[in-house]
Structures are given as C-alpha cells and as structure tokens.
Design a protein around this motif. Sequence first.
Motif, short mmCIF file in Angstrom:
data_model
loop_
_atom_site.label_atom_id
_atom_site.label_comp_id
_atom_site.label_asym_id
_atom_site.label_seq_id
_atom_site.Cartn_x
_atom_site.Cartn_y
_atom_site.Cartn_z
N GLU A 135 32.62 46.29 49.01
CA GLU A 135 32.09 47.35 49.67
C GLU A 135 33.07 48.60 49.87
N SER A 136 34.63 48.46 49.42
CA SER A 136 35.22 49.56 49.44
C SER A 136 36.22 49.66 48.26
N ARG A 137 36.63 50.77 47.89
CA ARG A 137 37.82 50.84 46.82
C ARG A 137 38.85 49.86 47.64
N GLU A 138 39.30 49.91 48.53
CA GLU A 138 40.41 49.33 49.01
C GLU A 138 39.97 47.78 49.03
N ALA A 139 39.01 47.31 49.03
CA ALA A 139 38.71 45.98 49.11
C ALA A 139 38.76 45.42 47.72
N ALA A 140 38.24 46.36 46.72
CA ALA A 140 38.23 46.08 45.32
C ALA A 140 39.71 45.73 44.72
N ASP A 141 40.51 46.82 45.38
CA ASP A 141 41.90 46.78 44.91
C ASP A 141 42.61 45.72 45.43
N ALA A 142 42.23 45.24 46.54
CA ALA A 142 42.81 43.80 47.17
C ALA A 142 42.31 42.56 46.50
N PHE A 143 41.17 42.60 45.82
CA PHE A 143 40.55 41.52 45.10
C PHE A 143 41.12 41.40 43.67
N LEU A 144 41.64 42.60 43.24
CA LEU A 144 42.39 42.97 41.77
C LEU A 144 43.85 42.28 42.00
N GLU A 145 44.29 42.62 43.25
CA GLU A 145 45.63 42.38 43.33
C GLU A 145 45.76 40.81 43.50
N ARG A 146 44.76 39.99 44.19
CA ARG A 146 44.77 38.59 44.15
C ARG A 146 44.49 37.92 42.94
N ALA A 147 43.90 38.74 42.15
CA ALA A 147 43.65 38.12 40.89
C ALA A 147 44.89 37.97 39.83
N ARG A 148 45.69 39.21 39.99
CA ARG A 148 47.09 39.60 39.37
C ARG A 148 47.85 38.42 39.86
N ALA A 149 47.95 38.46 41.32
CA ALA A 149 48.90 37.36 41.62
C ALA A 149 48.65 35.82 41.17
N ALA A 150 47.18 35.48 41.00
CA ALA A 150 46.76 34.26 40.76
C ALA A 150 47.07 33.92 39.33
N PRO A 196 42.53 32.86 32.94
CA PRO A 196 43.65 32.31 32.22
C PRO A 196 42.81 31.86 30.67
N ASP A 197 41.35 31.88 30.56
CA ASP A 197 40.55 31.32 29.45
C ASP A 197 39.89 32.71 28.67
N GLY A 198 40.47 33.90 29.29
CA GLY A 198 39.81 34.88 28.65
C GLY A 198 38.33 35.53 29.33
N HIS A 199 37.86 34.78 30.28
CA HIS A 199 36.55 35.29 30.92
C HIS A 199 36.83 36.62 31.56
N LEU A 200 35.99 37.48 31.09
CA LEU A 200 36.13 38.86 31.59
C LEU A 200 35.47 39.13 32.81
N TRP A 201 36.16 39.58 33.87
CA TRP A 201 35.54 40.17 35.33
C TRP A 201 35.75 41.45 35.76
N GLU A 202 34.68 42.06 36.09
CA GLU A 202 34.62 43.39 36.58
C GLU A 202 34.32 43.63 37.99
N VAL A 203 35.41 43.99 38.72
CA VAL A 203 35.68 44.21 40.17
C VAL A 203 34.95 45.54 40.54
N VAL A 204 33.91 45.61 41.24
CA VAL A 204 33.19 47.02 41.58
C VAL A 204 33.27 47.43 43.09
N ALA A 205 33.53 48.71 43.39
CA ALA A 205 33.43 49.14 44.63
C ALA A 205 32.25 50.25 44.40
N ASN A 206 31.10 50.01 44.96
CA ASN A 206 29.96 51.02 44.92
C ASN A 206 30.00 51.56 46.24
N PRO A 207 29.82 52.83 46.43
CA PRO A 207 29.79 53.59 47.75
C PRO A 207 28.40 53.19 48.40
#
Length: 143
Positions: free
Chosen positions: A85-100, A123-134
Amino acid sequence: MHATTLAVADIERSAAFYTALFGIEGSGIIGTEYVATDTAAGGTTAMFTLDDGLIVSVYGRDDMRKDASVALATDPSTTIGHFEESREAADAFLERARAAGATMLEPPYTRPWGMYSGFFQDPDGHLWEVVANPGLGDPAAGA
C-alpha cells in the motif's frame, strides 16, 4: 483459494528463503514420506499461506517435470507480483527479500504513471516485482 507453485532445485533452500521472506514460523515442508521414483514424482513440497489466502508452494523441478509430463523452462518467463500500500512497505518487503538471500536487481523506481516498483529473483531465479501503487485499496483512485 488460489496457489502458485514454483519449480525449484532445492526445496529446503527455497523453503528457508520463503520462510524468511514471509516471516512464517516453521519450514512449511510436507510430504517427505512420498519418495520419487524414476518415473513418478515425489510429494515433498513446502507451502506458505499468505494473509490474503494465496498459497505459495515450492516443488522440486524434477518432480514438477514428472507430474506435468513436460520439459520446464529454464529462464523466468513470468513475474510474480506482490502489491503493497505504500512505498515504505514496498521498500521493507524488498529489504526482507535481500536479507533472505534474494538477488536484488535494479533499484526500485517510480514509473511515469506513478507506480513505484522494484524487482528481485529468488534462489532459483523466479522473478518478483514488488509494487506500491498510490491507488491500491482505493477503488475511487481509478483502474
């Protein structure tokens, strides 16, 4: 109820990745008693039920090939979308992905039409897009 199943090289590695990404307790691994044979798929999988009811499952590539009786693509041909729901939440999810252990791609950016997104690969190359849509969650915000 809906599910998406990802073919993976190593169920334990992928289960650990998704456990960390989604913040879920336990490995999610089930079906280890159903062992594959030369011609029949095994039953080992890991399943994660998300808050919106979507089940994300990881299943061995060889088992998936045997189940579907088809050769599997080696390059990601689809993108799994995750909306926040927000840019901050998208950034937090991306950070969890990086940490994982995700492979982070280009830094997230805001597209000309206002949608903010970033990409990573599991880890298997599956592509994820994390979106924050206003307008996410606001039906009056448009289509």
